[in-house]
Design a protein around this motif. Structure first.
Motif, PDB file in Angstrom:
ATOM      1  N   ALA B  74       8.222   3.286  14.550  1.00 30.87           N
ATOM      2  CA  ALA B  74       8.322   1.404  15.400  1.00 30.87           C
ATOM      3  C   ALA B  74       9.411   1.318  13.839  1.00 30.87           C
ATOM      4  N   HIS B  75       8.930   1.529  12.676  1.00 30.56           N
ATOM      5  CA  HIS B  75       8.698   1.590  11.497  1.00 30.56           C
ATOM      6  C   HIS B  75      10.239   2.193  11.269  1.00 30.56           C
ATOM      7  N   ASP B  76      10.782   3.604  11.230  1.00 32.20           N
ATOM      8  CA  ASP B  76      12.014   3.925  10.770  1.00 32.20           C
ATOM      9  C   ASP B  76      12.511   3.824  11.736  1.00 32.20           C
ATOM     10  N   TYR B  77      12.218   2.902  13.526  1.00 28.37           N
ATOM     11  CA  TYR B  77      13.350   2.812  13.619  1.00 28.37           C
ATOM     12  C   TYR B  77      14.178   0.944  13.609  1.00 28.37           C
ATOM     13  N   LEU B  78      13.125   0.380  12.878  1.00 37.19           N
ATOM     14  CA  LEU B  78      13.446  -1.060  12.134  1.00 37.19           C
ATOM     15  C   LEU B  78      13.869  -0.907  10.937  1.00 37.19           C
ATOM     16  N   TYR B  79      13.315   0.104   9.919  1.00 38.09           N
ATOM     17  CA  TYR B  79      14.666   0.598   8.331  1.00 38.09           C
ATOM     18  C   TYR B  79      15.574   0.728   8.338  1.00 38.09           C
ATOM     19  N   THR B  80      15.987   1.581   9.773  1.00 36.44           N
ATOM     20  CA  THR B  80      17.045   1.975   9.910  1.00 36.44           C
ATOM     21  C   THR B  80      18.371   1.328  10.239  1.00 36.44           C
ATOM     22  N   TYR B  81      17.849   0.842  11.301  1.00 34.98           N
ATOM     23  CA  TYR B  81      18.739  -0.162  12.182  1.00 34.98           C
ATOM     24  C   TYR B  81      19.288  -1.835  11.365  1.00 34.98           C
ATOM     25  N   LYS B  82      18.170  -1.768  10.254  1.00 37.99           N
ATOM     26  CA  LYS B  82      18.582  -2.786   9.863  1.00 37.99           C
ATOM     27  C   LYS B  82      18.526  -2.994   8.103  1.00 37.99           C
ATOM     28  N   GLY B  83      18.663  -1.850   8.008  1.00 36.38           N
ATOM     29  CA  GLY B  83      19.133  -0.905   6.523  1.00 36.38           C
ATOM     30  C   GLY B  83      17.918  -1.346   5.666  1.00 36.38           C
ATOM     31  N   GLY B  84      16.366  -2.104   5.661  1.00 30.49           N
ATOM     32  CA  GLY B  84      15.042  -1.762   5.051  1.00 30.49           C
ATOM     33  C   GLY B  84      15.107  -3.719   4.912  1.00 30.49           C
ATOM     34  N   LYS B  85      16.382  -4.695   5.623  1.00 20.60           N
ATOM     35  CA  LYS B  85      16.467  -5.841   4.723  1.00 20.60           C
ATOM     36  C   LYS B  85      15.814  -6.400   6.154  1.00 20.60           C
ATOM     37  N   VAL B  86      15.066  -6.445   7.363  1.00 20.73           N
ATOM     38  CA  VAL B  86      14.072  -7.140   7.787  1.00 20.73           C
ATOM     39  C   VAL B  86      13.082  -6.707   8.060  1.00 20.73           C
ATOM     40  N   SER B  87      12.115  -7.390   8.072  1.00 22.60           N
ATOM     41  CA  SER B  87      10.369  -7.036   8.379  1.00 22.60           C
ATOM     42  C   SER B  87      10.314  -7.659   9.512  1.00 22.60           C
ATOM     43  N   ALA B  88       8.648  -7.196   9.824  1.00 24.39           N
ATOM     44  CA  ALA B  88       7.709  -7.845  11.037  1.00 24.39           C
ATOM     45  C   ALA B  88       7.124  -7.827  10.960  1.00 24.39           C
ATOM     46  N   THR B  89       5.814  -7.852  11.357  1.00 26.95           N
ATOM     47  CA  THR B  89       4.267  -6.878  11.085  1.00 26.95           C
ATOM     48  C   THR B  89       4.210  -6.325  12.570  1.00 26.95           C
ATOM     49  N   LEU B  90       2.899  -5.119  12.554  1.00 23.67           N
ATOM     50  CA  LEU B  90       2.920  -4.336  14.245  1.00 23.67           C
ATOM     51  C   LEU B  90       1.886  -4.135  13.665  1.00 23.67           C
ATOM     52  N   VAL B 133      11.138  -2.701   5.696  1.00 21.81           N
ATOM     53  CA  VAL B 133      11.300  -2.781   4.746  1.00 21.81           C
ATOM     54  C   VAL B 133      10.888  -2.008   3.194  1.00 21.81           C
ATOM     55  N   ARG B 134       9.949  -1.332   3.512  1.00 19.02           N
ATOM     56  CA  ARG B 134       9.617  -0.069   2.726  1.00 19.02           C
ATOM     57  C   ARG B 134      10.140   1.487   3.129  1.00 19.02           C
ATOM     58  N   ARG B 135      10.663   2.217   2.371  1.00 16.09           N
ATOM     59  CA  ARG B 135      10.510   3.629   3.355  1.00 16.09           C
ATOM     60  C   ARG B 135       9.364   4.056   3.767  1.00 16.09           C
ATOM     61  N   GLY B 136       9.153   4.569   4.876  1.00 19.08           N
ATOM     62  CA  GLY B 136       7.673   5.822   4.352  1.00 19.08           C
ATOM     63  C   GLY B 136       6.672   4.624   4.671  1.00 19.08           C
ATOM     64  N   THR B 137       6.794   3.362   5.547  1.00 18.83           N
ATOM     65  CA  THR B 137       5.274   2.728   5.440  1.00 18.83           C
ATOM     66  C   THR B 137       4.678   2.989   6.981  1.00 18.83           C
ATOM     67  N   LYS B 138       3.726   2.965   6.672  1.00 21.41           N
ATOM     68  CA  LYS B 138       2.322   4.038   7.495  1.00 21.41           C
ATOM     69  C   LYS B 138       1.363   2.553   7.662  1.00 21.41           C
ATOM     70  N   PRO B 139       0.822   2.432   9.001  1.00 20.34           N
ATOM     71  CA  PRO B 139      -0.184   1.975   9.357  1.00 20.34           C
ATOM     72  C   PRO B 139      -1.352   2.319   9.047  1.00 20.34           C
ATOM     73  N   GLN B 140      -2.193   1.218   8.774  1.00 20.38           N
ATOM     74  CA  GLN B 140      -4.164   1.135   8.639  1.00 20.38           C
ATOM     75  C   GLN B 140      -4.525   1.312  10.238  1.00 20.38           C
ATOM     76  N   ILE B 141      -5.676   2.654  10.590  1.00 21.23           N
ATOM     77  CA  ILE B 141      -5.789   2.520  11.057  1.00 21.23           C
ATOM     78  C   ILE B 141      -7.151   2.942  11.871  1.00 21.23           C
ATOM     79  N   THR B 142      -7.346   2.270  12.484  1.00 19.04           N
ATOM     80  CA  THR B 142      -9.102   2.274  12.511  1.00 19.04           C
ATOM     81  C   THR B 142     -10.042   2.628  13.782  1.00 19.04           C
ATOM     82  N   GLU B 143     -10.620   3.616  13.879  1.00 18.25           N
ATOM     83  CA  GLU B 143     -10.950   4.168  15.284  1.00 18.25           C
ATOM     84  C   GLU B 143     -12.903   3.811  15.696  1.00 18.25           C
ATOM     85  N   LEU B 144     -12.693   3.154  17.191  1.00 13.22           N
ATOM     86  CA  LEU B 144     -14.088   2.383  16.803  1.00 13.22           C
ATOM     87  C   LEU B 144     -14.145   3.383  18.775  1.00 13.22           C
ATOM     88  N   PRO B 145     -15.924   3.174  18.355  1.00 11.88           N
ATOM     89  CA  PRO B 145     -15.957   3.948  20.069  1.00 11.88           C
ATOM     90  C   PRO B 145     -16.303   3.046  21.128  1.00 11.88           C
TER      91      PRO B 145
END
Lengths: 234, 234
Positions: B74-90, B133-145
């Motif tokens: 989703a990040h890569d898609y938005l980054y590519t589509y909007k040239g790094g100019k538009v952000s969103a939280t996910l 907005v920033r190339r290579g952005t990664k999510p913070q992931i937490t796994e709970l039982p």
């Protein structure tokens, strides 16, 4: 106005998964679509099919494709992918805020029940075929105005076949007529009552996957908050 | 066990559309995913962005792609589509029945609140950036039982910024702690109460789109029926 949509869903007795899939998506031009698919047979294989079909329909609708085209695309996709050998029923119920209508798309032998302030109780039961087996299959499409007092009930054949093996036949339209005769019954109550009656006819052990979707349009203007609730027993 | 998920969502005062998108999808290997996206700015432009991101995440998850990869896509898609100019939280909240865990994926400055029977009250607030907005952005992931007694609350920044212009600050984690101190509060009650408090701080005219998603796992074994309910004021 306010729109209430409720779904109740139970899988066939002694299967690990329901072969029915229900998905919901927000329409890019405003509104929501609900996609209800019953894959051929039951259990894991049926689930894989219904998931495939629902996914295709959702991806089309999410891109703004109109409902009739999305249903045709889902058919063509299943027909191509499975060589015409596997069928599924497909219903799409859309609250389309671009046209201010309800759009009901039907590829199923089960009727859709629509109660409207202008037309009263109406059974949408024109001949309609499941998707996936006959080239060029088209949906039956009905468009209704978004008007307070409207109730729509969509269901899979597990509901109307409940009790069929013991020759107790469930007259679903009659049950809906009775349930909605008193005005103040919620969409959730209608869905739950229909499912409850089917389960009683099947002695609590449904012979098929059962899904019921109920939409109701109310006059009330509430607090302008959208609410979604899901309950899943594990 | 039973899982309850509730969402309450209200758009910014005097805008035609919420820039937040909430979508739900059944996971092909079992379970559900909820995708909550807050598009940059508000109104129609923000909605188009959040819809784009939600749609991309959904289409990945629907194909069985793991959550971390779906968030990256989703990040890569938005980054590519909007040239790094538009952000969103996910945020992606998944009930994963293949691994029997809750998977929380976060690309937002807002924390996620998780209350678990083993760990108690916990704020998931490691540094995390919005996507786009920033190339290579990664999510913070937490796994709970998947354990009875667990409560998870995910929200967009409209909630914690409520009242900020009048210097009345909304301490969301404290409110959640208070609301869940008595055990028998439903997911819907928690979501509604949080939204209600925010609206009170904003004098009923929210300065931003607000979305709250609450998940709760209960001990109860009910009637084995899945239920979904949606209410939309028009």
């Amino acid at each position: 106005m306010e729109i209430e949509v409720a779904v109740a869903k139970k899988r066939k007795w002694a299967t690990s998964e329901s072969g029915d899939s229900l998905e919901m998506i927000e329409r890019p031009q405003g509104g929501f679509s609900f996609i209800l698919v019953d894959g051929q047979r039951s259990g894991r294989a049926a689930k894989a099919i219904s998931n495939l079909v629902a996914r295709k329909a959702i991806s089309e609708l999410a891109e703004g494709v109109r409902d009739g085209a999305a249903a045709r695309a889902a058919h063509d996709y299943l027909y191509t992918y499975k060589g015409g050998k596997v069928s599924a029923t497909l219903n799409i119920l859309s609250i389309d805020l671009a046209s201010n209508t309800l759009v009901l798309s039907r590829n199923s032998r089960c009727p859709i029940v629509a109660i409207t302030p202008s037309g009263g109780f109406c059974l949408l039961d024109e001949p309609s075929e499941p998707i996936g087996v006959r080239r060029g299959t088209k949906p039956q499409i009905t468009e209704l105005p978004l008007a307070a007092g409207t109730v729509v009930v969509v269901y899979t054949d597990g509901l109307e076949m409940a009790g069929a093996r013991s020759s107790r036949v469930f007259d679903v339209p009659a049950a809906i007529r009775e349930l909605t005769a008193g005005n103040e019954v919620s969409a959730q109550q209608v869905a739950d009552s229909l499912l409850e009656r089917a389960l009683a006819l099947d002695d609590g052990r449904p012979h098929d996957d059962i899904s019921v979707l109920v939409l109701r349009i109310l006059d009330r203007t509430g607090d302008d908050v959208r609410r979604l609730a899901l309950r899943v027993p594990l």
